[in-house]
Design a protein around this motif. Structure first.
Motif, PDB file in Angstrom:
ATOM      1  N   LEU A   1       0.510  -4.580   1.160  1.00 20.96           N
ATOM      2  CA  LEU A   1       0.821  -5.361  -0.034  1.00 20.96           C
ATOM      3  C   LEU A   1       1.666  -4.496  -0.951  1.00 20.96           C
ATOM      4  CD1 LEU A   1       0.317  -8.002  -1.671  1.00 20.96           C
ATOM      5  CD2 LEU A   1      -1.604  -6.810  -2.750  1.00 20.96           C
ATOM      6  N   SER A   2       2.782  -5.047  -1.424  1.00 22.62           N
ATOM      7  CA  SER A   2       3.722  -4.271  -2.227  1.00 22.62           C
ATOM      8  C   SER A   2       3.363  -4.311  -3.705  1.00 22.62           C
ATOM      9  CB  SER A   2       5.144  -4.823  -2.041  1.00 22.62           C
ATOM     10  OG  SER A   2       5.292  -6.056  -2.734  1.00 22.62           O
ATOM     11  N   GLU A   3       4.066  -3.489  -4.474  1.00 20.63           N
ATOM     12  CA  GLU A   3       3.985  -3.585  -5.922  1.00 20.63           C
ATOM     13  C   GLU A   3       4.645  -4.892  -6.367  1.00 20.63           C
ATOM     14  OE1 GLU A   3       2.449  -1.632  -7.859  1.00 20.63           O
ATOM     15  OE2 GLU A   3       2.338   0.369  -6.976  1.00 20.63           O
ATOM     16  N   ARG A   4       4.335  -5.341  -7.564  1.00 15.97           N
ATOM     17  CA  ARG A   4       4.917  -6.575  -8.065  1.00 15.97           C
ATOM     18  C   ARG A   4       6.418  -6.412  -8.286  1.00 15.97           C
ATOM     19  NH1 ARG A   4       3.363 -11.282 -10.592  1.00 15.97           N
ATOM     20  NH2 ARG A   4       4.795 -12.094 -12.175  1.00 15.97           N
ATOM     21  N   GLY A   5       7.181  -7.329  -7.693  1.00 17.64           N
ATOM     22  CA  GLY A   5       8.633  -7.307  -7.850  1.00 17.64           C
ATOM     23  C   GLY A   5       9.299  -6.106  -7.232  1.00 17.64           C
ATOM     24  N   SER A   6       8.673  -5.500  -6.228  1.00 19.31           N
ATOM     25  CA  SER A   6       9.222  -4.296  -5.600  1.00 19.31           C
ATOM     26  C   SER A   6       8.800  -4.241  -4.147  1.00 19.31           C
ATOM     27  CB  SER A   6       8.716  -3.052  -6.338  1.00 19.31           C
ATOM     28  OG  SER A   6       9.048  -1.863  -5.641  1.00 19.31           O
ATOM     29  N   ASP A   7       9.560  -3.482  -3.368  1.00 25.86           N
ATOM     30  CA  ASP A   7       9.195  -3.259  -1.966  1.00 25.86           C
ATOM     31  C   ASP A   7       8.293  -2.040  -1.802  1.00 25.86           C
ATOM     32  OD1 ASP A   7      10.657  -5.445  -1.091  1.00 25.86           O
ATOM     33  OD2 ASP A   7      12.507  -4.279  -0.863  1.00 25.86           O
ATOM     34  N   GLN A   8       8.026  -1.324  -2.901  1.00 25.71           N
ATOM     35  CA  GLN A   8       7.180  -0.137  -2.836  1.00 25.71           C
ATOM     36  C   GLN A   8       5.752  -0.533  -2.495  1.00 25.71           C
ATOM     37  OE1 GLN A   8       7.384   2.297  -6.317  1.00 25.71           O
ATOM     38  NE2 GLN A   8       5.875   3.783  -5.587  1.00 25.71           N
ATOM     39  N   GLN A   9       5.134   0.193  -1.601  1.00 17.83           N
ATOM     40  CA  GLN A   9       3.797  -0.142  -1.124  1.00 17.83           C
ATOM     41  C   GLN A   9       2.738   0.126  -2.190  1.00 17.83           C
ATOM     42  OE1 GLN A   9       2.502   0.896   3.033  1.00 17.83           O
ATOM     43  NE2 GLN A   9       1.023   2.179   1.960  1.00 17.83           N
ATOM     44  N   PHE A  10       1.869  -0.837  -2.393  1.00 16.65           N
ATOM     45  CA  PHE A  10       0.735  -0.704  -3.311  1.00 16.65           C
ATOM     46  C   PHE A  10      -0.536  -0.372  -2.547  1.00 16.65           C
ATOM     47  CE2 PHE A  10      -2.826  -3.277  -5.238  1.00 16.65           C
ATOM     48  CZ  PHE A  10      -3.199  -2.314  -6.148  1.00 16.65           C
ATOM     49  N   VAL A  11      -0.834  -1.122  -1.510  1.00 18.56           N
ATOM     50  CA  VAL A  11      -2.020  -0.880  -0.708  1.00 18.56           C
ATOM     51  C   VAL A  11      -1.729  -1.268   0.738  1.00 18.56           C
ATOM     52  CG1 VAL A  11      -2.996  -3.178  -1.116  1.00 18.56           C
ATOM     53  CG2 VAL A  11      -4.517  -1.299  -0.546  1.00 18.56           C
ATOM     54  N   ALA A  12      -2.357  -0.559   1.658  1.00 23.65           N
ATOM     55  CA  ALA A  12      -2.212  -0.846   3.085  1.00 23.65           C
ATOM     56  C   ALA A  12      -3.508  -0.465   3.779  1.00 23.65           C
ATOM     57  CB  ALA A  12      -1.039  -0.077   3.686  1.00 23.65           C
ATOM     58  N   LEU A  13      -3.766  -1.105   4.902  1.00 24.40           N
ATOM     59  CA  LEU A  13      -4.941  -0.751   5.690  1.00 24.40           C
ATOM     60  C   LEU A  13      -4.682  -1.042   7.160  1.00 24.40           C
ATOM     61  CD1 LEU A  13      -6.592  -3.635   6.427  1.00 24.40           C
ATOM     62  CD2 LEU A  13      -7.121  -3.490   4.018  1.00 24.40           C
ATOM     63  N   ASP A  14      -5.303  -0.231   7.992  1.00 24.79           N
ATOM     64  CA  ASP A  14      -5.168  -0.428   9.431  1.00 24.79           C
ATOM     65  C   ASP A  14      -6.034  -1.581   9.904  1.00 24.79           C
ATOM     66  OD1 ASP A  14      -3.405   1.679   9.539  1.00 24.79           O
ATOM     67  OD2 ASP A  14      -4.934   3.151  10.095  1.00 24.79           O
ATOM     68  N   SER A  15      -7.276  -1.628   9.420  1.00 21.45           N
ATOM     69  CA  SER A  15      -8.171  -2.715   9.803  1.00 21.45           C
ATOM     70  C   SER A  15      -9.284  -2.855   8.781  1.00 21.45           C
ATOM     71  CB  SER A  15      -8.762  -2.472  11.195  1.00 21.45           C
ATOM     72  OG  SER A  15      -9.622  -1.352  11.188  1.00 21.45           O
ATOM     73  N   ALA A  16      -9.816  -4.071   8.676  1.00 24.41           N
ATOM     74  CA  ALA A  16     -10.946  -4.346   7.786  1.00 24.41           C
ATOM     75  C   ALA A  16     -11.736  -5.509   8.360  1.00 24.41           C
ATOM     76  CB  ALA A  16     -10.453  -4.679   6.378  1.00 24.41           C
ATOM     77  N   HIS A  17     -13.058  -5.423   8.218  1.00 20.58           N
ATOM     78  CA  HIS A  17     -13.922  -6.480   8.742  1.00 20.58           C
ATOM     79  C   HIS A  17     -15.094  -6.680   7.797  1.00 20.58           C
ATOM     80  CE1 HIS A  17     -17.411  -8.014  11.058  1.00 20.58           C
ATOM     81  NE2 HIS A  17     -16.507  -8.812  11.583  1.00 20.58           N
ATOM     82  N   ALA A  18     -15.433  -7.948   7.554  1.00 21.52           N
ATOM     83  CA  ALA A  18     -16.586  -8.292   6.731  1.00 21.52           C
ATOM     84  C   ALA A  18     -17.085  -9.662   7.146  1.00 21.52           C
ATOM     85  CB  ALA A  18     -16.223  -8.296   5.251  1.00 21.52           C
ATOM     86  N   SER A  19     -18.388  -9.879   7.010  1.00 23.91           N
ATOM     87  CA  SER A  19     -18.968 -11.179   7.326  1.00 23.91           C
ATOM     88  C   SER A  19     -20.072 -11.492   6.321  1.00 23.91           C
ATOM     89  CB  SER A  19     -19.531 -11.206   8.750  1.00 23.91           C
ATOM     90  OG  SER A  19     -20.538 -10.225   8.912  1.00 23.91           O
ATOM     91  N   VAL A  20     -20.180 -12.761   5.956  1.00 25.86           N
ATOM     92  CA  VAL A  20     -21.149 -13.226   4.971  1.00 25.86           C
ATOM     93  C   VAL A  20     -22.039 -14.279   5.607  1.00 25.86           C
ATOM     94  CG1 VAL A  20     -21.464 -14.243   2.684  1.00 25.86           C
ATOM     95  CG2 VAL A  20     -19.466 -12.819   3.146  1.00 25.86           C
ATOM     96  N   ALA A  21     -23.359 -14.127   5.457  1.00 27.81           N
ATOM     97  CA  ALA A  21     -24.295 -15.105   6.005  1.00 27.81           C
ATOM     98  C   ALA A  21     -24.053 -16.462   5.352  1.00 27.81           C
ATOM     99  CB  ALA A  21     -25.735 -14.649   5.776  1.00 27.81           C
ATOM    100  N   LEU A  22     -23.935 -17.515   6.162  1.00 23.70           N
ATOM    101  CA  LEU A  22     -23.520 -18.826   5.668  1.00 23.70           C
ATOM    102  C   LEU A  22     -24.604 -19.533   4.860  1.00 23.70           C
ATOM    103  CD1 LEU A  22     -21.425 -21.043   5.537  1.00 23.70           C
ATOM    104  CD2 LEU A  22     -22.242 -21.881   7.759  1.00 23.70           C
ATOM    105  N   ILE A  23     -25.816 -19.654   5.399  1.00 24.59           N
ATOM    106  CA  ILE A  23     -26.870 -20.418   4.735  1.00 24.59           C
ATOM    107  C   ILE A  23     -27.224 -19.831   3.362  1.00 24.59           C
ATOM    108  CG2 ILE A  23     -29.231 -21.255   4.902  1.00 24.59           C
ATOM    109  CD1 ILE A  23     -27.219 -22.605   6.776  1.00 24.59           C
ATOM    110  N   PRO A  24     -27.454 -18.517   3.234  1.00 27.32           N
ATOM    111  CA  PRO A  24     -27.740 -17.966   1.901  1.00 27.32           C
ATOM    112  C   PRO A  24     -26.596 -18.197   0.912  1.00 27.32           C
ATOM    113  CG  PRO A  24     -28.386 -16.410   3.598  1.00 27.32           C
ATOM    114  CD  PRO A  24     -27.605 -17.495   4.281  1.00 27.32           C
ATOM    115  N   LEU A  25     -25.348 -18.230   1.415  1.00 25.75           N
ATOM    116  CA  LEU A  25     -24.204 -18.446   0.534  1.00 25.75           C
ATOM    117  C   LEU A  25     -24.297 -19.808  -0.149  1.00 25.75           C
ATOM    118  CD1 LEU A  25     -21.546 -17.195  -0.452  1.00 25.75           C
ATOM    119  CD2 LEU A  25     -20.392 -18.342   1.450  1.00 25.75           C
TER     120      LEU A  25
END
Length: 363
Positions: free
Chosen positions: A73-97
């Motif tokens: 994800l770049s900076e606003r109005g720029s090609d300069q990188q703001f944040v990057a990641l190789d991988s991310a994973h998350a899961s949320v239990a459906l019924i409690p939600l």
């Protein structure tokens, strides 16, 4: 009775169809087909460039889960990188939600790289993401209506979504912080973080490793921390057990720095209560060609707003250079007071020994 039986059959059949339909949807739905639309939407809403280079994976049952790869994800109005990641994973239990509880099985992030910039006016380079975006099609009265509803919800109170995260895992990550007003620059690299449960009230084990380099102030250190933790956000209290912290490198004008801390620490700032058990702090380093060694031991200490009590706190301090050597041993035993004992001050042609206790000194 037949009508009731047929109705139950119909409901059961409907449930089976819904489950089969959901399963087929989950197996056939491909979120990668919508990557282009997602990137375009982010650009329109934030003015930032989102790049989804890797595959997107979604799960719907028994938990809502997502896994992303190769995201920038770049900076606003720029090609300069703001944040990057190789991988991310998350899961949320459906019924409690559905009951207003966000129970997360775990969050795993690998290869995170982020740059945080504080501008001279005090704004951060992510401030725009935290602010509500204006709606070009909104009518003048819509804003007032939305504000009125928000005030009503605030007055009514209501419960927020309770969160409960089983664990957080972060590895191969880096974070850079830049303060343009002060000139401070801090870069964390090789960050590895592992936690246990995180919730309003939780306990678990923590491991943190990182390297840090910076200027204003200058530092170049490596950090390795582990221990158990327990906190209660409602009571605003926290505790660390079996702390084992190591810091090496250069900082605060010291080189060849080595800091080791072990013990148990508990704090409740709301009640002005602080407790220490078995704390041992060892510091070694070199400053201005002087070798420094310090050791502090606090077997048991309780500090409140109006008193302090516990076992004797002892400390040894040694400073050595070519021309002189100083050794001091301050000690504090509960309420008894504080004492300093200078055991030796030596120079090329002279020496001195002395003791100081309770405001009086002898040499």
């Amino acid at each position: 009775m037949k009508a009731i039986r047929y109705t139950l059959y119909a409901i059961a059949g409907l449930v089976v169809l819904l489950v089969l339909g959901g399963a087929i949807f989950a197996m056939t739905f491909d979120p990668n087909r919508y990557k282009g639309q997602i990137e375009t939407l982010v650009k329109e809403k934030t003015g930032r460039t989102l790049s989804l280079k890797g595959n997107l994976e979604l799960a719907f049952w028994p938990a809502l889960g997502a896994k992303v790869n190769g995201v920038t994800l770049s900076e606003r109005g720029s090609d300069q990188q703001f944040v990057a990641l190789d991988s991310a994973h998350a899961s949320v239990a459906l019924i409690p939600l559905l009951r207003g509880q966000a129970i997360v099985d775990g969050i795993r992030v690998s290869g995170l790289k982020a740059t945080i910039v504080k501008e001279k006016d005090g704004r951060f380079n992510f401030s725009d993401l935290m602010e509500p975006q204006p709606d070009a099609q909104a009518k003048p009265g819509d804003k007032k209506a939305a504000e009125k509803k928000a005030e009503q919800r605030k007055d009514q109170g209501g419960q927020g979504v309770a969160f409960d995260i089983a664990s957080v895992q972060l590895d191969r990550s880096a974070l850079t912080y830049i303060d343009k007003a002060s000139g401070q620059d801090l870069a964390l690299s090789d960050v590895k973080l592992s936690t246990g449960r995180i919730a309003e009230k939780a306990d678990g084990k923590l491991e943190l490793k990182a390297s840090a380099k910076g200027k204003n102030p200058d530092l170049d250190i490596k950090l390795d921390v582990s221990g158990g933790y327990k906190f209660d956000l409602g009571a605003k209290s926290f505790a660390v057990s079996k702390l084992d912290a190591k810091l090496t490198g250069a900082a605060a004008g010291f080189t060849n720095l080595s800091v080791n801390a072990k013990g148990d620490i508990a704090a409740n700032p709301e009640k002005d209560e602080y407790k220490v058990n078995g704390l041992a702090l060892d510091v070694k380093g070199v400053q201005d060609k002087q070798n420094l060694e310090a050791h502090i031991a606090a077997p048991e200490l309780l500090i409140t707003a109006d008193k302090a009590k516990g076992a004797a706190v002892s400390a040894d301090l040694k400073m050595k250079e070519a021309a002189r050597e100083i050794e001091a041993k301050p000690n504090a035993a509960g309420r008894a007071g504080v004492g300093w004992e200078v055991t030796a001050i030596t120079a090329r042609t002279r020496s001195c020994t002395g003791r100081w206790t309770g405001g009086r000194s002898t040499i």
